[in-house]
Design a protein around this motif. Structure first.
Motif, PDB file in Angstrom:
ATOM      1  N   ASP A 123      45.312  49.028  74.731  1.00 51.87           N
ATOM      2  CA  ASP A 123      46.766  48.967  74.884  1.00 51.87           C
ATOM      3  C   ASP A 123      47.489  48.716  73.568  1.00 51.87           C
ATOM      4  O   ASP A 123      48.703  48.861  73.485  1.00 51.87           O
ATOM      5  N   GLY A 124      46.735  48.325  72.544  1.00 49.47           N
ATOM      6  CA  GLY A 124      47.337  47.972  71.267  1.00 49.47           C
ATOM      7  C   GLY A 124      47.389  49.123  70.282  1.00 49.47           C
ATOM      8  O   GLY A 124      47.425  50.298  70.666  1.00 49.47           O
ATOM      9  N   LYS A 125      47.352  48.767  68.999  1.00 50.74           N
ATOM     10  CA  LYS A 125      47.529  49.754  67.945  1.00 50.74           C
ATOM     11  C   LYS A 125      46.218  50.259  67.344  1.00 50.74           C
ATOM     12  O   LYS A 125      46.239  51.081  66.439  1.00 50.74           O
ATOM     13  N   THR A 126      45.085  49.751  67.841  1.00 47.87           N
ATOM     14  CA  THR A 126      43.804  50.141  67.268  1.00 47.87           C
ATOM     15  C   THR A 126      43.627  51.652  67.270  1.00 47.87           C
ATOM     16  O   THR A 126      43.696  52.300  68.317  1.00 47.87           O
ATOM     17  N   GLY A 127      43.423  52.204  66.080  1.00 47.66           N
ATOM     18  CA  GLY A 127      43.184  53.635  65.949  1.00 47.66           C
ATOM     19  C   GLY A 127      44.415  54.511  65.998  1.00 47.66           C
ATOM     20  O   GLY A 127      44.314  55.735  65.912  1.00 47.66           O
ATOM     21  N   ARG A 128      45.598  53.910  66.137  1.00 50.06           N
ATOM     22  CA  ARG A 128      46.815  54.731  66.225  1.00 50.06           C
ATOM     23  C   ARG A 128      47.270  55.228  64.856  1.00 50.06           C
ATOM     24  O   ARG A 128      47.816  56.324  64.727  1.00 50.06           O
ATOM     25  N   SER A 129      47.106  54.399  63.832  1.00 48.94           N
ATOM     26  CA  SER A 129      47.488  54.835  62.491  1.00 48.94           C
ATOM     27  C   SER A 129      46.375  55.682  61.902  1.00 48.94           C
ATOM     28  O   SER A 129      45.218  55.586  62.308  1.00 48.94           O
ATOM     29  N   LYS A 130      46.734  56.500  60.949  1.00 50.34           N
ATOM     30  CA  LYS A 130      45.764  57.419  60.359  1.00 50.34           C
ATOM     31  C   LYS A 130      44.654  56.642  59.659  1.00 50.34           C
ATOM     32  O   LYS A 130      44.899  55.675  58.961  1.00 50.34           O
ATOM     33  N   HIS A 131      43.415  57.059  59.880  1.00 51.18           N
ATOM     34  CA  HIS A 131      42.275  56.393  59.265  1.00 51.18           C
ATOM     35  C   HIS A 131      42.384  56.504  57.745  1.00 51.18           C
ATOM     36  O   HIS A 131      42.724  57.573  57.216  1.00 51.18           O
ATOM     37  N   PRO A 132      42.104  55.407  57.009  1.00 51.74           N
ATOM     38  CA  PRO A 132      42.250  55.424  55.547  1.00 51.74           C
ATOM     39  C   PRO A 132      41.503  56.570  54.861  1.00 51.74           C
ATOM     40  O   PRO A 132      42.029  57.166  53.909  1.00 51.74           O
ATOM     41  N   LYS A 133      40.299  56.907  55.346  1.00 50.82           N
ATOM     42  CA  LYS A 133      39.552  57.996  54.708  1.00 50.82           C
ATOM     43  C   LYS A 133      40.240  59.334  54.939  1.00 50.82           C
ATOM     44  O   LYS A 133      40.283  60.174  54.037  1.00 50.82           O
ATOM     45  N   SER A 134      40.802  59.533  56.130  1.00 48.70           N
ATOM     46  CA  SER A 134      41.533  60.772  56.410  1.00 48.70           C
ATOM     47  C   SER A 134      42.797  60.839  55.571  1.00 48.70           C
ATOM     48  O   SER A 134      43.157  61.894  55.039  1.00 48.70           O
ATOM     49  N   ALA A 135      43.479  59.683  55.472  1.00 45.59           N
ATOM     50  CA  ALA A 135      44.715  59.640  54.687  1.00 45.59           C
ATOM     51  C   ALA A 135      44.437  59.973  53.222  1.00 45.59           C
ATOM     52  O   ALA A 135      45.191  60.712  52.585  1.00 45.59           O
ATOM     53  N   LEU A 136      43.345  59.443  52.690  1.00 45.90           N
ATOM     54  CA  LEU A 136      42.987  59.708  51.299  1.00 45.90           C
ATOM     55  C   LEU A 136      42.600  61.169  51.106  1.00 45.90           C
ATOM     56  O   LEU A 136      42.994  61.798  50.109  1.00 45.90           O
ATOM     57  N   GLN A 137      41.850  61.712  52.053  1.00 45.06           N
ATOM     58  CA  GLN A 137      41.451  63.123  51.975  1.00 45.06           C
ATOM     59  C   GLN A 137      42.683  64.023  51.924  1.00 45.06           C
ATOM     60  O   GLN A 137      42.775  64.942  51.107  1.00 45.06           O
ATOM     61  N   GLU A 138      43.653  63.752  52.796  1.00 47.06           N
ATOM     62  CA  GLU A 138      44.868  64.557  52.842  1.00 47.06           C
ATOM     63  C   GLU A 138      45.717  64.355  51.590  1.00 47.06           C
ATOM     64  O   GLU A 138      46.333  65.296  51.081  1.00 47.06           O
ATOM     65  N   TRP A 139      45.753  63.123  51.100  1.00 48.34           N
ATOM     66  CA  TRP A 139      46.515  62.838  49.878  1.00 48.34           C
ATOM     67  C   TRP A 139      45.953  63.624  48.703  1.00 48.34           C
ATOM     68  O   TRP A 139      46.700  64.223  47.916  1.00 48.34           O
ATOM     69  N   ALA A 140      44.618  63.620  48.580  1.00 46.46           N
ATOM     70  CA  ALA A 140      43.983  64.340  47.475  1.00 46.46           C
ATOM     71  C   ALA A 140      44.285  65.839  47.565  1.00 46.46           C
ATOM     72  O   ALA A 140      44.631  66.482  46.568  1.00 46.46           O
ATOM     73  N   ALA A 141      44.179  66.413  48.775  1.00 48.35           N
ATOM     74  CA  ALA A 141      44.448  67.839  48.946  1.00 48.35           C
ATOM     75  C   ALA A 141      45.912  68.152  48.657  1.00 48.35           C
ATOM     76  O   ALA A 141      46.231  69.158  48.008  1.00 48.35           O
ATOM     77  N   GLY A 142      46.801  67.274  49.135  1.00 47.26           N
ATOM     78  CA  GLY A 142      48.226  67.490  48.933  1.00 47.26           C
ATOM     79  C   GLY A 142      48.653  67.396  47.485  1.00 47.26           C
ATOM     80  O   GLY A 142      49.675  67.967  47.087  1.00 47.26           O
ATOM     81  N   ASN A 143      47.867  66.668  46.683  1.00 47.66           N
ATOM     82  CA  ASN A 143      48.176  66.517  45.266  1.00 47.66           C
ATOM     83  C   ASN A 143      47.286  67.391  44.382  1.00 47.66           C
ATOM     84  O   ASN A 143      47.177  67.163  43.175  1.00 47.66           O
ATOM     85  N   GLN A 144      46.656  68.370  45.019  1.00 45.49           N
ATOM     86  CA  GLN A 144      45.807  69.345  44.312  1.00 45.49           C
ATOM     87  C   GLN A 144      44.727  68.652  43.478  1.00 45.49           C
ATOM     88  O   GLN A 144      44.468  69.020  42.333  1.00 45.49           O
TER      89      GLN A 144
END
Length: 223
Positions: free
Chosen positions: A147-168
């Motif tokens: 019922d809480g927020k566990t897993g609702r925010s983007k996983h740090p590894k996914s966020a980093l992967q997307e950040w790296a791709a977005g910044n070429q």
């Protein structure tokens, strides 16, 4: 011969576990450090799958969103740290059967061991009572996180992967820098690096958790 203590049997029943075969439940609570012929590893393997199905079914029926969002929540809810959190809430550490040295080394507080035993208890309950009652226990024990927020925010590894791709930038690279301590209380240090940007290191009780912590730290420093 070690037998299931009466207070442990009462504790299990008090939390809703279907206890019939005492030997099965003793196995579910026994760590390999005891040298016993049967420990919790096989039941942990089974319980892990039961837990995954119970959480997946709940998410499918009760949570909207795409497959990726559901998978993100599932991974967080069945993680070793999530299982250990439930185990500590139930008081598993007081009933797990450990070898003398392992207990002296603090194995009863180990996130890995607490998570493993929680899964083994689910495996034992599945064998005793079947899937339905075991899924009901999962939904009860995990209710706060479901019922809480566990897993609702983007996983740090996914966020980093997307950040790296977005910044070429090249994809982040994870390196195990150090592993120390006994098997039941191992400590892992992981370094994550994005070429021509920087690096960050983090330490945790599992390699996966150390990678997650390192990715989170990297994003805080460079993201």
């Amino acid at each position: 011969m070690t037998i299931l203590a009466p207070e442990t049997r009462d504790w299990l029943i008090g939390h809703g576990f279907a206890v019939s075969d005492d030997e099965l439940w003793l196995e579910a609570l026994t760590h390999g450090s005891t040298g016993a012929m049967r420990d919790y590893q096989r039941l942990e393997f089974l319980g892990d799958r039961v837990l995954g199905l119970a959480i997946s079914d709940h998410l499918y029926r009760n949570v909207g969103g795409a497959e990726g969002a559901l998978a993100q929540r599932l991974n967080a809810l069945v993680s070793k740290s999530a299982c250990a959190k439930v185990a500590r809430h139930l008081g598993v550490s007081e009933h797990v059967v450990l070898g003398k040295q392992a207990r002296e080394d603090g194995a009863a507080k180990s996130t890995n061991i607490m998570g493993d035993v929680m899964e083994s208890l689910l495996g034992a309950n599945y064998l005793e009572a079947g899937y339905g009652p075991t899924a009901a226990l999962v939904h009860k024990f995990w209710a706060e996180d479901l019922d809480g927020k566990t897993g609702r925010s983007k996983h740090p590894k996914s966020a980093l992967q997307e950040w790296a791709a977005g910044n070429q930038r090249r994809p982040p690279e994870y390196t195990l820098v150090d592993r120390s301590g006994p098997d039941h209380q191992a400590i892992f240090t992981v370094r994550v690096e994005v070429r021509k940007v920087g690096a960050a290191e983090a330490t945790a009780s599992s390699k996966q958790e150390a990678e997650t912590a390192a990715a989170k730290l990297f994003m805080e420093q460079y993201g």
